[in-house]
Design a protein around this motif. Structure first.
Motif, PDB file in Angstrom:
ATOM      1  N   ASP A 183       0.838  -1.202   0.000  1.00  0.00           N
ATOM      2  CA  ASP A 183       0.000   0.000   0.000  1.00  0.00           C
ATOM      3  C   ASP A 183       0.874   1.253   0.000  1.00  0.00           C
ATOM      4  O   ASP A 183       0.582   2.233  -0.706  1.00  0.00           O
ATOM      5  CB  ASP A 183      -0.915   0.011   1.223  1.00  0.00           C
ATOM      6  CG  ASP A 183      -2.031  -1.019   1.137  1.00  0.00           C
ATOM      7  OD1 ASP A 183      -2.315  -1.496   0.014  1.00  0.00           O
ATOM      8  OD2 ASP A 183      -2.601  -1.356   2.190  1.00  0.00           O
TER       9      ASP A 183
ATOM     10  N   ARG B  98       2.435   1.700  -3.477  1.00  0.00           N
ATOM     11  CA  ARG B  98       1.449   2.209  -4.428  1.00  0.00           C
ATOM     12  C   ARG B  98       1.241   3.708  -4.249  1.00  0.00           C
ATOM     13  O   ARG B  98       1.097   4.450  -5.217  1.00  0.00           O
ATOM     14  CB  ARG B  98       0.126   1.463  -4.258  1.00  0.00           C
ATOM     15  CG  ARG B  98      -0.852   1.689  -5.421  1.00  0.00           C
ATOM     16  CD  ARG B  98      -2.194   1.033  -5.190  1.00  0.00           C
ATOM     17  NE  ARG B  98      -2.908   1.656  -4.088  1.00  0.00           N
ATOM     18  CZ  ARG B  98      -3.162   1.059  -2.931  1.00  0.00           C
ATOM     19  NH1 ARG B  98      -2.780  -0.189  -2.720  1.00  0.00           N
ATOM     20  NH2 ARG B  98      -3.814   1.698  -1.965  1.00  0.00           N
ATOM     21  N   ASN B  99       1.257   4.159  -2.996  1.00  0.00           N
ATOM     22  CA  ASN B  99       1.058   5.578  -2.718  1.00  0.00           C
ATOM     23  C   ASN B  99       2.282   6.413  -3.098  1.00  0.00           C
ATOM     24  O   ASN B  99       2.150   7.573  -3.490  1.00  0.00           O
ATOM     25  CB  ASN B  99       0.733   5.778  -1.235  1.00  0.00           C
ATOM     26  CG  ASN B  99       0.151   7.142  -0.938  1.00  0.00           C
ATOM     27  OD1 ASN B  99      -0.706   7.633  -1.671  1.00  0.00           O
ATOM     28  ND2 ASN B  99       0.608   7.773   0.128  1.00  0.00           N
TER      29      ASN B  99
ATOM     30  N   PHE C 185      -2.513  -3.251  -7.769  1.00  0.00           N
ATOM     31  CA  PHE C 185      -1.608  -3.131  -8.911  1.00  0.00           C
ATOM     32  C   PHE C 185      -2.214  -3.825 -10.127  1.00  0.00           C
ATOM     33  O   PHE C 185      -2.931  -4.818 -10.014  1.00  0.00           O
ATOM     34  CB  PHE C 185      -0.244  -3.733  -8.584  1.00  0.00           C
ATOM     35  CG  PHE C 185       0.561  -2.913  -7.619  1.00  0.00           C
ATOM     36  CD1 PHE C 185       1.375  -1.876  -8.068  1.00  0.00           C
ATOM     37  CD2 PHE C 185       0.500  -3.158  -6.259  1.00  0.00           C
ATOM     38  CE1 PHE C 185       2.103  -1.109  -7.181  1.00  0.00           C
ATOM     39  CE2 PHE C 185       1.229  -2.402  -5.356  1.00  0.00           C
ATOM     40  CZ  PHE C 185       2.032  -1.364  -5.826  1.00  0.00           C
TER      41      PHE C 185
ATOM     42  N   THR D 225       0.969   0.914 -11.262  1.00  0.00           N
ATOM     43  CA  THR D 225      -0.166   1.524 -10.594  1.00  0.00           C
ATOM     44  C   THR D 225      -1.177   1.988 -11.621  1.00  0.00           C
ATOM     45  O   THR D 225      -0.874   2.138 -12.796  1.00  0.00           O
ATOM     46  CB  THR D 225       0.283   2.714  -9.730  1.00  0.00           C
ATOM     47  OG1 THR D 225       0.954   3.655 -10.560  1.00  0.00           O
ATOM     48  CG2 THR D 225       1.201   2.271  -8.622  1.00  0.00           C
TER      49      THR D 225
ATOM     50  N   ALA E 190      -3.322   6.546  -8.238  1.00  0.00           N
ATOM     51  CA  ALA E 190      -2.275   6.189  -7.289  1.00  0.00           C
ATOM     52  C   ALA E 190      -1.401   7.397  -7.029  1.00  0.00           C
ATOM     53  O   ALA E 190      -1.106   8.183  -7.919  1.00  0.00           O
ATOM     54  CB  ALA E 190      -1.438   5.051  -7.844  1.00  0.00           C
TER      55      ALA E 190
END
Length: 242
Positions: A136, A139-140, A211, A234, A238
Motif C-alpha cells: 500500500d 502504491r502511494n 496493482f 499503478t 495512485a
C-alpha cells in the motif's frame, strides 16, 4: 525457528554485512539476475528524468543493477540496516545515489506521495511483518502508471523446487553462513522463503493491493522455480503527484 523481524533482523544484517557480498557473490547468477530484474522495470531512455526507489537496497547490489539498467535515473536507496548501508555507500559507482537509513514502516512519514516513477524491491517482502501494508505504501509513493519490480526467492509451489531450495540451503548456504559467524541470519533466509508466498500467491497479493498488469517472470539457472521477478504498475489515482 521464529523468523527475525524488525530491529532483530536489522541487527542480524548489521552483523552479517561484512561477509554478505562475499557470500552472495558465490551464488551463480546472483548479480546477473538482479540486472535482469532491473531491466524488466522497462525504464525508457536509460531512466533519464525518472525517480527510482530501491527499497531494501542492502549493500547496494540491487542499486548497481538499477544503475546498469537506468544510468540516468535519480535513485534513492533505503534500508533498515546501517551496516548494510555503510557497505553500499563505500562502493565506487554509487556516489550519486541518495541513501536513506530507515525501516520501511517510517517511509510514509519521510517521503511524499507520488515521489517516484518506479520502485525496485529485491529480497525484501518475505522479510516484512506486514507485506500488504508495504505494498500500500509503495502504491502511494508511485505516480499514476508508476512501475514496480519485485525480485525475490518465491517458490513456484512445486515440491521439486522446494526440495532444491532446502538442499541448497542445507549443503551450501547455511554452512557458509556458519563459517562467517552468521548462522542465525542464514537460518532465517531458509525459513523466510519456505514460509512466504509461492510465486502465484505473491502475484495475487500484488493484485489485491491494487496493482495492474501483474506478471510473474522466471529466472534461469538453479534458481528456476525458486527466484522470480514480479512486475506491475499503478493505475490512475495512485499517489498524489510530487
Amino acid at each position: 525457528m521464529t523468523l527475525l523481524r524488525g530491529d532483530a533482523l536489522s541487527a542480524a544484517f548489521d552483523r552479517g554485512s561484512a561477509a554478505y557480498d562475499r557470500l552472495v557473490a558465490a551464488s551463480p547468477g546472483y548479480h546477473a539476475h538482479l540486472r535482469r530484474s532491473a531491466r524488466r522495470l522497462g525504464l525508457a531512455e536509460e531512466g533519464r528524468g525518472l525517480r527510482v526507489l530501491d527499497l531494501g537496497c542492502g549493500t547496494g547490489a540491487s542499486t548497481a543493477a538499477l544503475l546498469a539498467a537506468a544510468p540516468h535515473a535519480r535513485i534513492t536507496g533505503v534500508d533498515a540496516s546501517g551496516g548494510m548501508l555503510d557497505r553500499a555507500k563505500a562502493k565506487s559507482g554509487l556516489g550519486n545515489v541518495n541513501f536513506v537509513h530507515a525501516p520501511v514502516e517510517e517511509l510514509a512519514d519521510r517521503l511524499r506521495p507520488g515521489s517516484f516513477d518506479a520502485v525496485f524491491a529485491a529480497y525484501l517482502f518475505r522479510n516484512l511483518g506486514d507485506p500488504d501494508k508495504t505494498l500500500d505504501l509503495v502504491r502511494n509513493l508511485l505516480v499514476p502508471g508508476g512501475r514496480i519490480a519485485v525480485h525475490d526467492y518465491t517458490l513456484s509451489g512445486s515440491a521439486v523446487h522446494r526440495a532444491v531450495w532446502n538442499a541448497v540451503c542445507t549443503v551450501i548456504i547455511q554452512p557458509a553462513g556458519r563459517l562467517a559467524g552468521d548462522a542465525e541470519l542464514y537460518r532465517h533466509l531458509r525459513d523466510s522463503v519456505t514460509r512466504f508466498d509461492t510465486a502465484p500467491a505473491f502475484a495475487q497479493r500484488l493484485r489485491r493491493a491494487g496493482f495492474a498488469d501483474v506478471r510473474v517472470l522466471p529466472l534461469p539457472g538453479w534458481q528456476t522455480g525458486i527466484t522470480h521477478t514480479f512486475t506491475a504498475r499503478t493505475t490512475a489515482g495512485a499517489g498524489e503527484g510530487p
